[in-house]
Design a protein around this motif. Structure first.
Motif, short mmCIF file in Angstrom:
data_model
loop_
_atom_site.label_atom_id
_atom_site.label_comp_id
_atom_site.label_asym_id
_atom_site.label_seq_id
_atom_site.Cartn_x
_atom_site.Cartn_y
_atom_site.Cartn_z
N PRO A 1 10.82 -8.66 -2.43
CA PRO A 1 9.37 -8.61 -2.57
C PRO A 1 8.93 -7.22 -2.99
O PRO A 1 9.64 -6.23 -2.80
CB PRO A 1 8.87 -8.95 -1.16
CG PRO A 1 9.98 -8.51 -0.27
CD PRO A 1 11.25 -8.74 -1.03
N ARG A 2 7.75 -7.13 -3.56
CA ARG A 2 7.19 -5.83 -3.94
C ARG A 2 6.86 -5.01 -2.71
O ARG A 2 6.53 -5.56 -1.66
CB ARG A 2 5.94 -6.02 -4.79
CG ARG A 2 6.17 -6.66 -6.14
CD ARG A 2 4.85 -6.89 -6.85
NE ARG A 2 4.02 -7.85 -6.13
CZ ARG A 2 2.70 -7.96 -6.30
NH1 ARG A 2 2.07 -7.17 -7.14
NH2 ARG A 2 2.04 -8.88 -5.62
N VAL A 3 6.94 -3.70 -2.86
CA VAL A 3 6.59 -2.77 -1.80
C VAL A 3 5.73 -1.66 -2.38
O VAL A 3 6.11 -1.04 -3.38
CB VAL A 3 7.84 -2.14 -1.14
CG1 VAL A 3 7.44 -1.29 0.05
CG2 VAL A 3 8.83 -3.21 -0.73
N ASP A 4 4.58 -1.43 -1.79
CA ASP A 4 3.73 -0.29 -2.14
C ASP A 4 3.67 0.64 -0.93
O ASP A 4 3.24 0.22 0.14
CB ASP A 4 2.32 -0.75 -2.52
CG ASP A 4 2.29 -1.50 -3.84
OD1 ASP A 4 3.28 -1.41 -4.59
OD2 ASP A 4 1.29 -2.19 -4.11
N ILE A 5 4.09 1.89 -1.12
CA ILE A 5 4.15 2.83 -0.01
C ILE A 5 3.18 3.99 -0.26
O ILE A 5 3.14 4.54 -1.36
CB ILE A 5 5.59 3.38 0.17
CG1 ILE A 5 6.56 2.23 0.47
CG2 ILE A 5 5.64 4.41 1.30
CD1 ILE A 5 8.00 2.67 0.62
N LYS A 6 2.40 4.31 0.76
CA LYS A 6 1.50 5.45 0.68
C LYS A 6 1.43 6.11 2.05
O LYS A 6 1.93 5.57 3.05
CB LYS A 6 0.11 5.02 0.23
CG LYS A 6 -0.65 4.17 1.26
CD LYS A 6 -2.06 3.89 0.79
CE LYS A 6 -2.85 3.13 1.86
NZ LYS A 6 -4.25 2.87 1.42
N GLN A 7 0.80 7.27 2.11
CA GLN A 7 0.59 7.94 3.39
C GLN A 7 -0.72 7.49 4.01
O GLN A 7 -1.69 7.21 3.31
CB GLN A 7 0.56 9.45 3.21
CG GLN A 7 1.92 10.08 2.96
CD GLN A 7 1.88 11.59 3.15
OE1 GLN A 7 1.37 12.08 4.15
NE2 GLN A 7 2.43 12.30 2.18
N LEU A 8 -0.73 7.45 5.33
CA LEU A 8 -1.96 7.24 6.08
C LEU A 8 -2.52 8.59 6.51
O LEU A 8 -1.76 9.54 6.77
CB LEU A 8 -1.70 6.38 7.31
CG LEU A 8 -1.52 4.88 7.06
CD1 LEU A 8 -1.17 4.17 8.37
CD2 LEU A 8 -2.77 4.27 6.45
#
Length: 634
Positions: free
Chosen positions: A52-59
């Motif tokens: 599956p697609r994964v989008d990673i960012k900082q909180l």
């Protein structure tokens, strides 16, 4: 910062369902190998088309304390130190996640003076803000708490919101907000420090986690069940490397004004039915999938089973789900090399497991597929698990795993290897995303080695990450199942130590492969028959799956070694452990696992001092690629 990973759209295909002590090893400046360089294992990696697609960012988190150490921000500053941003914890609303954090630089007086030391925040995950104008709100700052609440435990174990959304497990107590008969969720603007209290949890008539005069904790590493009523925890005696798992019900004692753990069970059972090896028909040996709790790490989504870590393959620690009523165990990861922090998604479909697999760190000892965990019964687990750390470098990566098959993939493959995942992940309540903390492996660390300086705001050495899975539709959590207070283990008796299981008796046994072949297993115990001191195995065309065929010999034994601090007279539990390996793999892959002429020996420093020190060599070769051990001190 946004990092996009694995853009393929198809999901996993879900298939049929098919005593570890984690103590660690000293800092290296070597870059980790890419995931593609790890040893192959078709049973653990999911094809790219199935990911599956994964989008990673900082909180967002509070600003980093300035270099002069004086914070002027009205809602506080986070410490720049390694692990200044602690462990996230699950909330019951997907717009939020809890976070243990260490504040620094608060003024001595005024409203901002409460933003100091270890605290628990609630952080927005949807881009929104609280009335203070920030994406975070401290829920423990300024709250009056008695000496029974251990502030060191606010950062870790993870905070966890109870199902009523009126209470939160923080440290060794329950936080509640309300006044004048009204109760509020901690995210409610009406929930203020003046209306908030933290009530301690007691066990054995002492606060949870309180140490005795020998330094043994009264419970540690607790994890809250999805039902909000049961607590899973363990007790460790580091002098003898003993770890014992427990589970109990949280009950409020109105008379004493505190919570207590009642109906406590020891999740161990001396019966042969719950041991990893069982003798049948004279000298026939069977590997048994029951009672595989080891070190408890959490719960399945419905609360029916605990999650723990034990050996599935030789010298590899995997996650197991063990039914709380029956003790039946099933593996939920496959050949993770080592896994420890983990959490199952609220809908029960996924496990986010932090695995060493893919880092290249443990391939030399854990990488050869098809070898059953026979020598693990000689107590190798603590020694192998200690290799997973190298000072402030942790060789964990986040893996998204289908718990029904154990197949998964590293969700941040290709990311900066100097940033390592830390402590437990936390799923959002709708099972569409997972939050985890990363620490910079080098920089603000206690060793003279430096690998990279932080480029994060203020030079901080921790950051909070959010990985969203766009292909996952929001779903409701699994309804928790009724949990029995009578478990497969032993009822806890405060007046006597839990009865310990006994190993397979000294002797020679035969283990037949499920697909073909056999292994001759020689077990040697101490004179009391209470601890296995050595296991030697001779494999003859042994295979459990028909695709990995093992031939050759291996042996693990407790030894003395003055170079590693294992001198004669040392307690057996703190002896050195020596491997002698000469194995050959054929079938789907070809390979070998071999030690040098003097074997391969690890000492207690691998577990107790975060220091990898070995005598001798151990090399695993798979399909022509050789995987060698780390250098001593690295």
């Amino acid at each position: 910062m946004i990092m996009r990973v694995r853009r393929t759209r198809r999901r996993f295909t879900r298939g049929a369902a098919a005593t570890a002590l984690a103590l660690a090893a000293a800092l290296s400046c070597t870059q980790l190998p890419a995931a593609a360089e790890t040893s192959p294992d078709a049973d653990t990696d999911t094809a790219t088309a199935d990911r599956p697609r994964v989008d990673i960012k900082q909180l967002p988190v509070p600003p980093t304390v300035p270099q002069d150490g004086k914070c002027t921000h009205p809602t506080g500053c986070v410490s720049a130190d390694w692990s200044g941003i602690g462990t996230p914890g699950p909330a019951r609303d997907p717009r939020y996640v809890f976070l243990g954090l260490t504040y620094a630089g608060a003024p001595d007086s005024g409203p901002a003076s409460v933003y100091r030391g270890n605290q628990v925040l609630v952080v927005r995950t949807d881009g929104g803000t609280f009335p203070n104008g920030e994406a975070w709100k401290c829920v423990t700052c300024g709250v009056t708490r008695g000496s029974d609440i251990d502030t060191s435990q606010l950062v870790y174990p993870p905070a966890n919101e109870l199902p009523d959304r009126k209470r939160v497990l923080v440290s060794n107590g329950i936080l509640e907000c309300g006044a004048d008969g009204a109760e509020y969720a901690v995210t409610d603007p009406r929930c203020t420090p003046a209306k908030t209290r933290i009530t301690p949890i007691y066990w054995n008539d002492k606060p949870l986690f309180q140490r005795d005069e020998q330094g043994v904790n009264n419970g540690r590493e607790w994890r809250l069940s999805p039902d909000g009523q049961h607590l899973l925890f363990n007790v460790v005696d580091f002098k003898v490397l003993s770890i014992v798992p427990y589970v109990g019900r949280i009950a409020y004692d109105k008379e004493k004004g505190r919570y207590h753990l009642t109906d406590v069970s020891v999740l161990q059972n001396p019966s042969a039915a719950y041991q990893p090896m069982v003798v049948e028909d004279g000298n026939q040996l069977r590997l048994n999938r029951a009672g595989m709790v080891g070190e408890p790490r959490g719960w399945t989504a419905d609360g029916r089973a605990t999650l723990g870590i034990q050996s599935l393959n030789s010298d590899s620690m995997d996650a197991w789900a063990t039914d709380l009523a029956t003790g039946t165990s099933r593996p939920v990861t496959r050949n993770a090399h080592y896994t420890d922090p983990m959490q199952m998604s609220p809908n029960g479909r996924w496990l986010l497991a932090e695995e060493v697999n893919g880092s290249g760190r443990l391939d030399f000892i854990s990488g050869l597929p098809g070898v059953p965990p026979l020598t693990a019964q000689a107590g190798t687990a603590p020694y192998v698990s200690g290799i997973r750390n190298n000072g402030n470098r942790r060789f964990f990566s986040p893996w998204l795993v289908d718990p029904a098959t154990g197949r998964g993939f590293q969700i941040n493959a290709g990311s900066d290897p100097n940033w390592n995942i830390a402590a437990d992940p936390a799923w959002l309540a709708d099972s569409t995303a997972v939050v985890y903390t990363e620490n910079l492996a080098c920089g603000a660390n206690p060793t003279p080695h430096r690998c990279a300086d932080s480029t994060e705001p203020g030079g901080r050495n921790s950051r909070l990450m959010l990985a969203r899975f766009p292909d996952f539709k929001p779903s409701a959590p699994v309804t928790p199942a009724p949990v029995p207070d009578t478990t497969w283990g032993q009822p806890y008796d405060p007046d006597k130590a839990p009865e310990q299981p006994k190993p397979v008796p000294t002797g020679t046994y035969t283990l037949r492969g499920k697909a073909q072949g056999s292994a001759t297993v020689r077990v040697t115990n101490n004179s009391a028959g209470t601890q296995t001191l050595g296991i030697a195995v001779d494999y003859r065309d042994y295979s459990d799956d028909g695709t990995h065929i093992i031939n050759g010999t291996e042996k693990v034994e407790h030894v003395s070694n003055t170079d590693l601090g294992c001198t004669p007279g040392t307690a057996t539990a703190l002896a050195c452990v020596k491997w002698t390996e000469d194995l050959t793999l054929s079938g789907r892959h070809t390979g070998t696992k071999r030690t040098g002429p003097d074997g391969f020996t690890l000492g207690p420093a691998a577990m107790l001092k975060n220091e990898f020190q070995a005598v001798g060599t151990l090399t695993t070769t798979i399909d022509g690629t050789a995987y060698r051990q780390p250098a001593n001190g690295s």
